[in-house]
Design an enzyme around this catalytic site. Structure first.
Site, PDB file in Angstrom:
ATOM      1  N   LYS A 151       1.766   5.307 -18.830  1.00  0.00           N
ATOM      2  CA  LYS A 151       1.278   4.517 -17.694  1.00  0.00           C
ATOM      3  C   LYS A 151       0.679   3.200 -18.164  1.00  0.00           C
ATOM      4  O   LYS A 151       0.809   2.175 -17.502  1.00  0.00           O
ATOM      5  CB  LYS A 151       0.247   5.307 -16.886  1.00  0.00           C
ATOM      6  CG  LYS A 151       0.881   6.404 -16.057  1.00  0.00           C
ATOM      7  CD  LYS A 151      -0.107   6.964 -15.058  1.00  0.00           C
ATOM      8  CE  LYS A 151       0.503   8.108 -14.273  1.00  0.00           C
ATOM      9  NZ  LYS A 151      -0.498   8.811 -13.465  1.00  0.00           N
ATOM     10  N   LYS A 192      15.282  12.122 -13.867  1.00  0.00           N
ATOM     11  CA  LYS A 192      14.713  12.994 -12.844  1.00  0.00           C
ATOM     12  C   LYS A 192      14.540  12.229 -11.526  1.00  0.00           C
ATOM     13  O   LYS A 192      14.191  11.040 -11.551  1.00  0.00           O
ATOM     14  CB  LYS A 192      13.344  13.473 -13.344  1.00  0.00           C
ATOM     15  CG  LYS A 192      13.021  14.899 -12.982  1.00  0.00           C
ATOM     16  CD  LYS A 192      11.804  15.375 -13.745  1.00  0.00           C
ATOM     17  CE  LYS A 192      10.766  15.873 -12.774  1.00  0.00           C
ATOM     18  NZ  LYS A 192       9.629  16.511 -13.428  1.00  0.00           N
ATOM     19  N   LYS A 227      10.195   8.841  -7.194  1.00  0.00           N
ATOM     20  CA  LYS A 227       9.885   7.747  -6.295  1.00  0.00           C
ATOM     21  C   LYS A 227      10.117   6.391  -6.969  1.00  0.00           C
ATOM     22  O   LYS A 227      10.543   5.434  -6.352  1.00  0.00           O
ATOM     23  CB  LYS A 227       8.423   7.889  -5.874  1.00  0.00           C
ATOM     24  CG  LYS A 227       7.998   6.959  -4.802  1.00  0.00           C
ATOM     25  CD  LYS A 227       6.489   7.008  -4.662  1.00  0.00           C
ATOM     26  CE  LYS A 227       5.988   5.656  -4.224  1.00  0.00           C
ATOM     27  NZ  LYS A 227       4.768   5.243  -4.885  1.00  0.00           N
TER      28      LYS A 227
END
Ligand code: TRP
Length: 325
Positions: A111, A192, A195
């Protein structure tokens, strides 16, 4: 009954990847454990978010959970920030957590590299808050996806440090990998479903039938030169067909694939209809909830009250152990 806790971040629409991968498993757990299901709104503010829409987003996530079948009569469903002891316990745990342990967290590193302009202290401290979520209720069972395992290991490090320093209080927690199925992106089937890959790569629980048909019909099947092995895209469509209970169609189309007579358009049509059929009851429940938001707000307030009662009692014990009372 053993105590279970899991959380989901309120970041946009829940999709079939979340549903089949994790949330569907939560439903059966409701009868086996004292379940706490939490909308982790304090975790999501560690990355950029829109405060003007945040209440709606949180409520929407809660409604999705109710629509798939989380039952507030069985489980405690609540919003993390409505129980202030989560942040309180996070602070106590901060004093037990070596910085070096947090620096190793792969989710933090990922992140931090994705959000270089906003590497805040909360993002770094995220796993400690997660440990607090779990241990505030003395949860022992924690169903999560594979990507959260490292955070649960850290939780157990905190358990050991706490017990060593203040006397035995916690049991080590048991991670339950609740990865039902790994659903791949429709547009990029090597990755995968997520969003972050855009609206066309996923089927949201709330997608209308027409949208579902369109997205499935344009799902990527084969890319690159033909090979004998089933491509990731086609395999994903077959997996979905099975997971959405179209067993007969799955058998029939698998034989067609084996005989090399399969038409992808047929596979896609069957799959789209299976998804539509399976999502229909969820969508109906969601519609009712949307017409009755006050009831949802009440369910969450009741959940926070129940959770807060346990949290309030446990935090006193913790403070005593720590010499703060
Ligand atoms: N970090 C988890 C995720 O992104 C969500 C979460 C927050 C959680 N607190 C938790 C999961 C406590 C399990 C237990 O998926």
């Amino acid at each position: 009954m053993k105590i279970l806790l899991s959380g989901i971040q309120p970041t946009g629409e829940i999709h079939i990847g979340n549903y089949l991968g994790a949330l569907k498993n939560w439903l059966e757990l409701q009868d086996k454990y004292q379940c706490h299901f939490m909308v982790a709104d304090l975790h999501s503010i560690t990355i950029d978010y829109n405060p003007a829409e945040y209440q709606e987003t949180i409520l929407n996530t809660a409604m999705d959970l109710l629509a798939i079948g989380i039952d507030p009569k069985k489980s405690i469903l609540f919003v993390q920030s409505q129980v202030p002891q989560h942040t309180e316990l996070c602070w106590y745990f901060n004093t037990l957590t070596p910085i070096a342990e947090l620096e190793r967290m792969t989710q933090f590193k990922d992140k931090a590299s994705q959000h270089k302009e906003n590497i805040n202290t909360g993002l770094f401290d995220y796993p400690v808050l997660q440990a607090a979520d779990i241990l505030l209720y003395k949860s022992e069972v924690v169903p999560v996806g594979q990507d959260q395992l490292q955070h649960l290991e850290l939780t157990n490090t905190i358990v050991r440090k706490f017990n060593n320093k203040f006397g035995k209080y916690y049991e080590e927690i048991k991670p339950v990998i609740s990865e039902g199925a790994k659903i791949m992106s429709l547009t990029n089937p090597e990755k995968k479903m997520s969003k972050s890959l855009g609206a066309n790569n996923l089927i949201a629980l709330s997608d209308e039938p027409e949208v579902i048909r369109k997205k499935i019909m344009s799902a990527v099947t084969d890319t690159g030169p033909a090979s004998d092995a089933m491509s990731a895209g086609v395999k994903n469509l077959f997996d979905l067909l099975k997971l959405f209970n179209a067993t007969l169609a799955h058998q029939k189309l698998t034989s067609a694939y084996d005989n090399k007579t399969l038409k992808y358009s047929e596979l896609k049509t069957e799959l789209a209809e299976a998804i539509i059929k399976n999502l229909q009851p969820i969508q109906e429940r969601k519609k009712k909830l949307l017409q009755n938001k006050k009831q949802v707000v009440k369910i969450l307030a009741d959940g926070a009250k129940k959770a807060g009662k346990i949290a309030g009692k446990n935090i006193l014990e913790i403070k005593k152990k720590m010499g703060l009372l």
